[in-house]
Design a protein around this motif. Structure first.
Motif, PDB file in Angstrom:
ATOM      1  N   LYS B 256       0.834  -1.206   0.000  1.00 46.43           N
ATOM      2  CA  LYS B 256       0.000   0.000   0.000  1.00 46.43           C
ATOM      3  C   LYS B 256       0.869   1.256   0.000  1.00 46.43           C
ATOM      4  O   LYS B 256       0.581   2.219  -0.705  1.00 46.43           O
ATOM      5  CB  LYS B 256      -0.912   0.002   1.229  1.00 46.43           C
ATOM      6  CG  LYS B 256      -2.029  -1.023   1.130  1.00 46.43           C
ATOM      7  CD  LYS B 256      -3.059  -0.753   2.215  1.00 46.43           C
ATOM      8  CE  LYS B 256      -3.871  -1.993   2.532  1.00 46.43           C
ATOM      9  NZ  LYS B 256      -4.345  -1.969   3.915  1.00 46.43           N
ATOM     10  N   ILE B 257       1.923   1.243   0.812  1.00 46.91           N
ATOM     11  CA  ILE B 257       2.787   2.424   0.867  1.00 46.91           C
ATOM     12  C   ILE B 257       3.660   2.498  -0.385  1.00 46.91           C
ATOM     13  O   ILE B 257       3.797   3.538  -1.005  1.00 46.91           O
ATOM     14  CB  ILE B 257       3.675   2.404   2.131  1.00 46.91           C
ATOM     15  CG1 ILE B 257       2.807   2.463   3.387  1.00 46.91           C
ATOM     16  CG2 ILE B 257       4.664   3.571   2.128  1.00 46.91           C
ATOM     17  CD1 ILE B 257       3.561   2.226   4.682  1.00 46.91           C
ATOM     18  N   GLY B 258       4.231   1.364  -0.758  1.00 46.08           N
ATOM     19  CA  GLY B 258       5.193   1.360  -1.857  1.00 46.08           C
ATOM     20  C   GLY B 258       4.558   1.308  -3.238  1.00 46.08           C
ATOM     21  O   GLY B 258       5.191   1.674  -4.227  1.00 46.08           O
ATOM     22  N   GLY B 259       3.319   0.819  -3.314  1.00 46.06           N
ATOM     23  CA  GLY B 259       2.651   0.720  -4.618  1.00 46.06           C
ATOM     24  C   GLY B 259       3.445  -0.152  -5.576  1.00 46.06           C
ATOM     25  O   GLY B 259       4.028  -1.163  -5.183  1.00 46.06           O
ATOM     26  N   THR B 260       3.507   0.286  -6.832  1.00 44.57           N
ATOM     27  CA  THR B 260       4.208  -0.516  -7.840  1.00 44.57           C
ATOM     28  C   THR B 260       5.724  -0.464  -7.642  1.00 44.57           C
ATOM     29  O   THR B 260       6.445  -1.262  -8.223  1.00 44.57           O
ATOM     30  CB  THR B 260       3.884   0.004  -9.246  1.00 44.57           C
ATOM     31  OG1 THR B 260       4.144   1.409  -9.245  1.00 44.57           O
ATOM     32  CG2 THR B 260       2.437  -0.244  -9.609  1.00 44.57           C
ATOM     33  N   ALA B 261       6.190   0.463  -6.806  1.00 48.16           N
ATOM     34  CA  ALA B 261       7.633   0.595  -6.627  1.00 48.16           C
ATOM     35  C   ALA B 261       8.255  -0.643  -5.997  1.00 48.16           C
ATOM     36  O   ALA B 261       9.430  -0.927  -6.205  1.00 48.16           O
ATOM     37  CB  ALA B 261       7.938   1.826  -5.770  1.00 48.16           C
ATOM     38  N   VAL B 262       7.485  -1.393  -5.199  1.00 49.83           N
ATOM     39  CA  VAL B 262       8.072  -2.565  -4.538  1.00 49.83           C
ATOM     40  C   VAL B 262       7.992  -3.823  -5.408  1.00 49.83           C
ATOM     41  O   VAL B 262       8.448  -4.886  -5.009  1.00 49.83           O
ATOM     42  CB  VAL B 262       7.446  -2.845  -3.150  1.00 49.83           C
ATOM     43  CG1 VAL B 262       7.878  -1.791  -2.165  1.00 49.83           C
ATOM     44  CG2 VAL B 262       5.939  -2.927  -3.215  1.00 49.83           C
ATOM     45  N   GLU B 263       7.401  -3.705  -6.619  1.00 51.03           N
ATOM     46  CA  GLU B 263       7.455  -4.827  -7.564  1.00 51.03           C
ATOM     47  C   GLU B 263       8.923  -5.114  -7.862  1.00 51.03           C
ATOM     48  O   GLU B 263       9.759  -4.215  -7.819  1.00 51.03           O
ATOM     49  CB  GLU B 263       6.740  -4.452  -8.874  1.00 51.03           C
ATOM     50  CG  GLU B 263       5.247  -4.231  -8.725  1.00 51.03           C
ATOM     51  CD  GLU B 263       4.472  -5.523  -8.561  1.00 51.03           C
ATOM     52  OE1 GLU B 263       4.738  -6.481  -9.314  1.00 51.03           O
ATOM     53  OE2 GLU B 263       3.611  -5.578  -7.659  1.00 51.03           O
ATOM     54  N   ASN B 264       9.196  -6.359  -8.207  1.00 49.72           N
ATOM     55  CA  ASN B 264      10.591  -6.750  -8.391  1.00 49.72           C
ATOM     56  C   ASN B 264      11.354  -6.601  -7.075  1.00 49.72           C
ATOM     57  O   ASN B 264      12.525  -6.269  -7.036  1.00 49.72           O
ATOM     58  CB  ASN B 264      11.257  -5.928  -9.499  1.00 49.72           C
ATOM     59  CG  ASN B 264      12.517  -6.597 -10.035  1.00 49.72           C
ATOM     60  OD1 ASN B 264      12.755  -7.767  -9.757  1.00 49.72           O
ATOM     61  ND2 ASN B 264      13.313  -5.849 -10.780  1.00 49.72           N
ATOM     62  N   GLY B 265      10.618  -6.861  -5.978  1.00 48.79           N
ATOM     63  CA  GLY B 265      11.226  -6.851  -4.661  1.00 48.79           C
ATOM     64  C   GLY B 265      11.197  -8.250  -4.071  1.00 48.79           C
ATOM     65  O   GLY B 265      10.263  -9.019  -4.321  1.00 48.79           O
ATOM     66  N   PHE B 266      12.222  -8.586  -3.314  1.00 47.50           N
ATOM     67  CA  PHE B 266      12.329  -9.921  -2.717  1.00 47.50           C
ATOM     68  C   PHE B 266      12.733  -9.781  -1.270  1.00 47.50           C
ATOM     69  O   PHE B 266      13.535  -8.923  -0.929  1.00 47.50           O
ATOM     70  CB  PHE B 266      13.406 -10.748  -3.448  1.00 47.50           C
ATOM     71  CG  PHE B 266      13.220 -10.818  -4.931  1.00 47.50           C
ATOM     72  CD1 PHE B 266      12.552 -11.895  -5.493  1.00 47.50           C
ATOM     73  CD2 PHE B 266      13.692  -9.809  -5.758  1.00 47.50           C
ATOM     74  CE1 PHE B 266      12.371 -11.970  -6.870  1.00 47.50           C
ATOM     75  CE2 PHE B 266      13.521  -9.863  -7.126  1.00 47.50           C
ATOM     76  CZ  PHE B 266      12.851 -10.952  -7.688  1.00 47.50           C
ATOM     77  N   PHE B 267      12.165 -10.618  -0.400  1.00 47.85           N
ATOM     78  CA  PHE B 267      12.622 -10.559   0.981  1.00 47.85           C
ATOM     79  C   PHE B 267      12.651 -11.921   1.641  1.00 47.85           C
ATOM     80  O   PHE B 267      11.927 -12.833   1.254  1.00 47.85           O
ATOM     81  CB  PHE B 267      11.790  -9.563   1.797  1.00 47.85           C
ATOM     82  CG  PHE B 267      10.342  -9.929   1.999  1.00 47.85           C
ATOM     83  CD1 PHE B 267       9.388  -9.616   1.037  1.00 47.85           C
ATOM     84  CD2 PHE B 267       9.936 -10.566   3.167  1.00 47.85           C
ATOM     85  CE1 PHE B 267       8.057  -9.929   1.232  1.00 47.85           C
ATOM     86  CE2 PHE B 267       8.592 -10.870   3.367  1.00 47.85           C
ATOM     87  CZ  PHE B 267       7.647 -10.551   2.394  1.00 47.85           C
ATOM     88  N   THR B 268      13.535 -12.032   2.640  1.00 51.60           N
ATOM     89  CA  THR B 268      13.626 -13.269   3.410  1.00 51.60           C
ATOM     90  C   THR B 268      12.579 -13.224   4.503  1.00 51.60           C
ATOM     91  O   THR B 268      12.379 -12.202   5.135  1.00 51.60           O
ATOM     92  CB  THR B 268      15.015 -13.391   4.060  1.00 51.60           C
ATOM     93  OG1 THR B 268      15.353 -12.119   4.645  1.00 51.60           O
ATOM     94  CG2 THR B 268      16.066 -13.731   3.034  1.00 51.60           C
ATOM     95  N   ASN B 269      11.887 -14.350   4.709  1.00 50.53           N
ATOM     96  CA  ASN B 269      10.837 -14.371   5.720  1.00 50.53           C
ATOM     97  C   ASN B 269      10.776 -15.736   6.392  1.00 50.53           C
ATOM     98  O   ASN B 269      11.458 -16.677   5.986  1.00 50.53           O
ATOM     99  CB  ASN B 269       9.493 -14.016   5.069  1.00 50.53           C
ATOM    100  CG  ASN B 269       8.494 -13.515   6.079  1.00 50.53           C
ATOM    101  OD1 ASN B 269       8.838 -13.247   7.228  1.00 50.53           O
ATOM    102  ND2 ASN B 269       7.242 -13.397   5.676  1.00 50.53           N
ATOM    103  N   HIS B 270       9.938 -15.815   7.429  1.00 47.61           N
ATOM    104  CA  HIS B 270       9.821 -17.066   8.191  1.00 47.61           C
ATOM    105  C   HIS B 270       8.868 -18.034   7.516  1.00 47.61           C
ATOM    106  O   HIS B 270       8.990 -19.230   7.623  1.00 47.61           O
ATOM    107  CB  HIS B 270       9.293 -16.759   9.589  1.00 47.61           C
ATOM    108  CG  HIS B 270      10.029 -15.659  10.254  1.00 47.61           C
ATOM    109  ND1 HIS B 270      11.067 -15.884  11.096  1.00 47.61           N
ATOM    110  CD2 HIS B 270       9.918 -14.299  10.159  1.00 47.61           C
ATOM    111  CE1 HIS B 270      11.541 -14.733  11.529  1.00 47.61           C
ATOM    112  NE2 HIS B 270      10.877 -13.762  10.964  1.00 47.61           N
TER     113      HIS B 270
END
Lengths: 303, 370, 330
Positions: B256-270
């Motif tokens: 919601k905050i990042g919108g399309t800007a966080v597309e092509n984003g990857f993160f490590t999670n549990h």
């Protein structure tokens, strides 16, 4: 290190400075007239952002598609939101202490600031969570050589400029402005001249609050994330900007804010560690060299 | 003396009838700037307690009673609430708290009193090293940074990277440092390593500088609230490459905050909310129904930490600190963030998943074993 | 100095010590309450020392906790990183006390340095410069990796106990009181009342302002050291602007210029903040309303506003209790 002083960084700094400027003006107006550091001013900024957030969802359906109208309505709501809270704060927290030692007002101001933050955070309808601020206008970017200018940069600068010109006209050309100047110079003499001091003070608070509200909207659009504690840091920085320019002095606040914005950007670009403390370092340096700020007139101490 | 006993008798009786409930202390920041993380954690803890109580309690029909205290994200306040819960409320165990700096103050108090504690989200390695009564439910800093660097180098084929982190936050700084170490070890080049002050909203100065080094990937181990802004400003300044981060990204607010800007984003999670395991699906569904919001990583870890603690108390069949501690050590349980066992430093041995942001959704990409 | 009247405060403190010790040994007073008392006493040191700068000399300061931070980091580094003291070794007590004093001395030196440039500034300008210094000190801690950076200085041994803290608080109050009641103190008061007039009657205002700043910073450094050895951590966020404001609130709620007020407010506000935990929970249980700990600080802030609105000179005003006072002033 030519890269630090690139066109891009100057733009970044001006954008940041515009938001600081709108907040700093409120500090300076209120200080000029009642000699009070209004610690709750950063929270007026926060309330402006929330008022904009709420009104966006209210008006969005009403004016479907016409984003210009919508942006105007939201700006109005943010300014009204900021002005209302400033009015209430002055009426209930500062007015009763007007002729008491100044520092007790200062502590009250801190109390008000804490109250607003904790209250908003505790209120179930608002809560402590970060909220994403909606895109009121579609973002567009223009390339200019190596630099990228987004329409938000232009909007931030323009809105700040228009409001600042408006304020200058208000203070210089209108009767009310004259009254404001009179009260800030000498309260007793102003009262003898038949000026309703309390009304003028109340009005000044509202103008300051409205400006902080507008800054809240701009910050929300530029940095689309709002939360109840968002006012603390910009409030502090803007306050420093106001002192830097010479608190109580309107052009000084603007100058101070833009210097802060640009200095912070350059320093962060140079070294992130320096960026963190630069605001304070500049402040201390300036005050040591020019204790009353950059643009303040020399006034002898009253005995 | 007799008189005293006579007066005391009803008090003891009343106390005995209440002793049925097993008191568990919960700690998190529900006021102050970290309040949003504290509330999520508290929600997760409350849900776990309610579930166990609905199932008929912990052992011998005894239910759990959560006494939750606010630490304001402040170490001094942490010392107060740890003392309060242990000395005043006589809790048998503590689940808390969110921030490492506060857990580090609480851990010695727990250890000295022999009250087992499990921190849901304190990632600083030092927390559990305080003593054998201290456990945690989350990853430690080096693990995620290393996994992030491996992923960027091997899967995304990045050869140059930049990192931006919060100067005042040990979690994000720890991840960034470990990312840098591993990425350089693999043979990659870290072209920029930039900190930003806590609470700032304008990252353009740092990003403009980062982009001058033309990195293939930017590592952003911040919390979602900052990540959204950083991503947006990085895209605004023309960065098109992938963004990589840690479990701080896990929140419905990120998109919601990042919108399309966080597309092509990857993160490590549990865990991935797409995970088909029943416990994950039930958790996500129940959380939404109860709190009207999607759970974030903190909610999941708060839930898990409480779940692990209650499970240990059940297996211990006792409210004695040493018995609970031994049961905790022997933990082998499936919770939302995976199958949990503890290593010799009382850190969970669990695998990480890599999540990709695709069309505004979190999509499972791969699992990485420690 | 009127020696005959000195023991009154000493007797009160000794009585307080005995009562607390007896209650604690008989387990009527639990570790939690003792911790709150310890914390209140540390706040007594912070509040009275800020009162010297702010209330007595009239130099508005917003960076007091910065000095406490210097004390905490210096003493913490000494005991933890350099001397590697252990609580179990009884011989460690002396080096610990010396470390605390060293922390105070370094803080005093910083206060001395800051005292000079601040001389040209007054009122709000001084406030903002002290705020700036406090924040710069915090930023420096944040960026020195040798003392943990943003992780803070960890593993500080728990040397601070009730006895040490009470003695430190007692000495602080006595020394500051004696200073105030001396001719130096009168000079400081004259600066607060009217600096220009003070100068005209040949008060060396520069000297006294620097003196107040140095003394105030010294005791703040002691308090910071004690705090670090109580909670076993020194962290940059503990010494920022918001924390300084907490101490400021204490001296204003207690009454500017009144040491009695500062002491009462240090205890009162610390206990109030804890009492509200119980109060809010009791209210929630009684009414069934969904109110939790997040409302505690709302009530705290409201009470603060009400104190200032309806008793804006603070609890004690400028008065001093007879127990604290050393000489009777006409």
């Amino acid at each position: 290190m030519g890269s630090i002083f690139s066109l891009q960084q100057i733009l970044n700094g001006l954008q940041l400075g515009s938001i600081y400027a709108l907040i700093a003006l409120g500090y300076t107006l209120v200080y000029g007239i009642v000699r009070l550091i209004n610690f709750a001013h950063g929270d007026f900024f926060m309330i402006g952002a929330y008022a904009a957030y709420g009104s966006f969802y209210m008006f969005n359906a009403l004016v479907a598609g016409r984003s210009g109208t919508l942006a105007f309505l939201v700006l109005l709501a943010a300014m009204i939101g900021g002005a209302s809270i400033a009015y209430l704060t002055n009426k209930f927290a500062y007015k009763p202490l007007r002729y008491k030692p100044k520092l007790s007002s200062l502590i009250t101001a801190i109390g008000v600031s804490m109250f607003i933050e904790y209250f908003f955070s505790a209120l179930p309808a608002i809560g402590p969570s970060y909220r994403s601020f909606p895109d009121i206008l579609v973002r567009k970017e223009i390339r200019l050589g190596n630099a990228v200018i987004s329409n938000l940069v232009i909007i931030d600068l323009a809105v700040a400029a228009i409001l600042m010109v408006g304020l200058t006209l208000l203070v210089r050309k209108t009767t009310l402005g004259k009254a404001m100047r009179a009260v800030s110079q000498d309260k007793d003499a102003a009262r003898l001249m038949g000026i309703d001091i309390e009304k003028v003070i109340s009005f000044t608070f509202m103008v300051g609050g409205a400006f902080a509200g507008a800054a809240g909207l701009l910050a929300g659009m530029t940095y689309p994330r709002i939360f109840p504690y968002m006012g603390i840091l910009p409030g502090l920085k803007a306050f420093i900007a106001a002192v830097l320019g010479g608190i109580g002095n309107i052009p000084g606040a603007m100058l101070g804010a833009y210097i802060m914005g640009i200095a912070e950007t350059f320093a962060s670009a140079y070294n992130s560690l320096i960026g963190e403390g630069i605001a304070f370092a500049i402040l201390i340096l300036v005050l040591l060299i020019r204790p009353r700020g950059l643009l303040a007139e020399k006034i002898a101490d009253k005995i | 003396m007799k008189k005293v006993l006579f007066v005391m008798a009803p008090v003891v009786l009343v106390a005995a009838s209440y002793a049925q409930d097993i008191k568990i202390g919960g700690i998190g920041p529900v006021t102050g700037e970290a309040a949003t993380f504290g509330i999520s954690t508290k929600n997760g803890m409350t849900m776990a307690v309610d579930e166990w109580n609905a199932k008929g309690g912990i052992f011998g029909g005894r239910k759990a009673k959560l006494i939750f205290e606010d630490d304001k994200g402040d170490p001094s306040e942490g010392a107060i609430v740890w003392n309060k819960l242990i000395q005043q409320d006589n809790v048998v165990a503590i689940v808390g708290t969110v921030m490492s700096k506060v857990s580090l103050v609480g851990a010695p108090i727990s250890q000295a009193a022999g009250i087992p504690m499990i921190s849901p989200t304190s990632t600083n390695e030092k927390v559990t090293l305080v003593g054998d009564y201290i456990f945690r439910a989350c990853f430690i800093d080096p693990f995620q940074g290393t996994v992030g660097a491996n992923f960027a180098f091997n899967d995304l084929k990045a050869r140059s990277a930049a990192a931006i982190f919060d100067l005042g936050n040990d979690y994000t700084k720890g991840l960034a440092e470990n990312f840098k170490k591993q990425f350089e070890k693999l043979g990659g080049k870290v072209v920029a390593f930039e900190g930003h002050p806590t609470g700032t909203t304008d990252f353009k100065a740092q990003l403009t500088k980062i982009l001058q080094g033309k990195p293939d990937v930017i590592y952003i181990p911040d919390y979602y609230n900052d990540v959204g802004l950083i991503a947006k400003q990085a895209r605004e300044l023309g960065f098109k490459g992938p963004l990589v981060g840690g479990d701080g990204w896990d929140s419905p607010e990120l998109v919601k905050i990042g919108g399309t800007a966080v597309e092509n984003g990857f993160f490590t999670n549990h865990y991935s909310s797409e995970d088909k395991r029943a416990i994950v699906q039930a958790f996500v569904k129940k959380y939404k129904a109860k709190f009207g919001a999607e759970p974030d990583a903190l909610a999941a870890l708060g839930y898990d930490a409480m779940y692990i603690m209650l499970d240990a108390i059940k297996r211990a069949g006792s409210t004695k600190g040493a018995a609970i501690r031994d049961a905790l050590k022997a933990t082998d349980i499936n919770v939302v963030s995976g199958r949990i066992k503890f290593d010799e430093n009382r850190n969970p041995i669990k695998s990480a998943v890599i999540i990709e942001i695709k069309n505004g959704k979190q999509v499972y990409r791969t699992t990485v074993n420690p | 100095m009127n020696v005959r009247k000195l023991p009154r405060f000493l007797i009160a403190v000794v009585l307080f010590y005995i009562v607390v010790e007896v209650l604690y040994r008989t387990e009527i007073l639990n570790g939690y309450l003792l911790h709150i008392i310890n914390l209140s006493l540390i706040y007594v040191i912070l509040a009275t020392s800020l009162n010297l700068i702010n209330g007595i000399t009239g130099q508005f300061s917003l960076g007091h906790m910065g000095f406490a931070g210097v004390g905490a980091y210096v003493s913490g580094s000494l005991t933890t990183l350099i001397l590697k003291l252990s609580v179990t070794n009884p011989a460690s007590m002396l080096p610990f006390l010396l470390s605390i004093i060293a922390g105070g001395v370094v803080a005093a030196f910083v206060g001395f340095l800051i005292g000079f440039p601040s001389l040209r500034l007054k009122g709000d300008y001084l406030a903002i410069v002290t705020l700036g210094f406090g924040e710069i000190i915090r930023t420096i801690f944040n960026n020195i990796d040798a003392v943990g950076g943003p992780r803070g200085l960890l593993g500080i041994p728990k040397f601070s106990n009730f006895t040490v803290i009470l003695v430190a608080a007692f000495l602080t109050v006595v020394i500051i009181r004696n200073l105030i009641e001396s001719s130096h103190g009168r000079a400081m008061l004259s600066i607060r009342e009217n600096e220009l007039a003070a100068e005209l009657v040949c008060v060396n205002t520069t000297r006294y302002k620097v003196m107040a700043s140095t003394f105030g910073a010294f005791f703040a450094g002691i308090a910071g050291g004690l705090l670090a050895h109580l909670i076993q951590l020194a962290h940059p966020t503990q010494f920022g602007f918001i924390k300084s404001v907490e101490v400021l609130i204490m001296i204003y709620a207690g009454g500017v210029g009144s040491l009695t007020g500062s002491i009462l407010a240090a205890f009162g506000l610390t206990f109030l903040s804890e009492g509200l935990r119980l109060g809010i929970r009791a209210l929630a249980d009684a009414t069934g309303l969904p109110i939790g700990g997040e409302w505690r600080m709302v009530v705290y802030a409201l009470l603060l506003i009400f104190i200032m609105l309806f008793r804006n000179e603070g609890l004690m005003g400028m008065r001093e209790s007879r127990i604290i006072k050393n000489v009777e002033v006409d």
